[in-house]
Design a protein around this motif. Structure first.
Motif, PDB file in Angstrom:
ATOM      1  N   GLU A  86       0.889  -1.266   0.043  1.00 15.66           N
ATOM      2  CA  GLU A  86      -0.043  -0.069  -0.071  1.00 15.66           C
ATOM      3  C   GLU A  86       0.825   1.280   0.112  1.00 15.66           C
ATOM      4  O   GLU A  86       0.764   2.350  -0.729  1.00 15.66           O
ATOM      5  N   ALA A  87       2.072   1.113   0.771  1.00 17.76           N
ATOM      6  CA  ALA A  87       2.829   2.409   0.912  1.00 17.76           C
ATOM      7  C   ALA A  87       3.588   2.516  -0.669  1.00 17.76           C
ATOM      8  O   ALA A  87       3.647   3.817  -1.059  1.00 17.76           O
ATOM      9  N   THR A  88       3.789   1.672  -1.274  1.00 16.39           N
ATOM     10  CA  THR A  88       4.357   1.677  -2.702  1.00 16.39           C
ATOM     11  C   THR A  88       3.510   2.307  -3.473  1.00 16.39           C
ATOM     12  O   THR A  88       3.700   3.042  -4.337  1.00 16.39           O
ATOM     13  N   GLU A  89       2.192   1.902  -3.550  1.00 14.75           N
ATOM     14  CA  GLU A  89       1.041   2.402  -4.385  1.00 14.75           C
ATOM     15  C   GLU A  89       0.914   3.878  -4.176  1.00 14.75           C
ATOM     16  O   GLU A  89       0.308   4.629  -4.980  1.00 14.75           O
ATOM     17  N   ARG A  90       0.948   4.364  -2.836  1.00 14.67           N
ATOM     18  CA  ARG A  90       0.757   5.693  -2.530  1.00 14.67           C
ATOM     19  C   ARG A  90       1.894   6.504  -2.907  1.00 14.67           C
ATOM     20  O   ARG A  90       1.813   7.569  -2.794  1.00 14.67           O
ATOM     21  N   GLY A  91       3.234   5.918  -3.208  1.00 11.10           N
ATOM     22  CA  GLY A  91       4.298   6.459  -3.619  1.00 11.10           C
ATOM     23  C   GLY A  91       5.290   6.908  -2.694  1.00 11.10           C
ATOM     24  O   GLY A  91       6.328   7.724  -2.560  1.00 11.10           O
ATOM     25  N   GLU A  92       4.904   6.503  -1.409  1.00 10.00           N
ATOM     26  CA  GLU A  92       5.789   6.587  -0.155  1.00 10.00           C
ATOM     27  C   GLU A  92       7.307   6.220  -0.019  1.00 10.00           C
ATOM     28  O   GLU A  92       8.107   6.420   0.344  1.00 10.00           O
TER      29      GLU A  92
END
Length: 155
Positions: free
Chosen positions: A20-26
């Motif tokens: 999820e963090a990767t999908e948000r660009g974090e």
């Protein structure tokens, strides 16, 4: 209800957080991205993390020793330490500080019970004096040449 296919694992909570963090660009532009992991390609060292910690914090391996061993090492290095000092007062202060820490440890010992004795201040000062280069003697002033008094001034 369908069963999990053989060989396929469930997504763990951690994997879900990462996805999820990767999908948000974090995960974009993180420091060290694209760089090899520390220690990769080197022979396996079980204590790599301790060495990296000491290096990062600017510590020495000696700082990891128990207190009595640290004190014994300081006592061993005392002649080199005081050799760099300029005055007897400074030498006495350094030895007094070391003796204070030795007494503190003797009052409430922790770690291995290793014999540590206080340092004789006078012996260290005497050795410090003996090791110091002898200061050069100041040049002797020549005796002033006295002129012989003239015969008319002798009267």
């Amino acid at each position: 209800m369908s069963r999990k296919p053989f060989g396929v694992s469930f997504e763990t909570w951690i994997d879900k957080q990462i996805r999820e963090a990767t999908e948000r660009g974090e995960m974009d532009n993180l420091p060290g991205a694209g760089k090899p992991l520390p220690g990769a390609g080197r022979p396996h060292d079980e204590q790599w993390w301790i060495k990296n910690y000491l290096k990062r914090e600017g510590l020495t391996a000696e700082s990891m020793l128990p207190t009595p061993l640290q004190l014994r090492k300081e006592i061993e290095r005392l002649p080199e330490t005081v050799a760099q000092l300029a005055s007897e007062r400074d030498v006495r202060e350094v030895v007094a500080d070391l003796n204070r820490r030795i007494v503190e440890w003797l009052r409430a010992p922790s770690g291995p019970l290793i014999r540590v004795a206080r340092v004789d201040v006078d012996a260290v000062v005497e050795q410090w004096r003996a090791d110091r280069p002898v200061p050069p003697e100041p040049p002797a002033r020549p005796e002033p040449v006295r002129k012989k008094a003239r015969w008319w001034r002798r009267l």
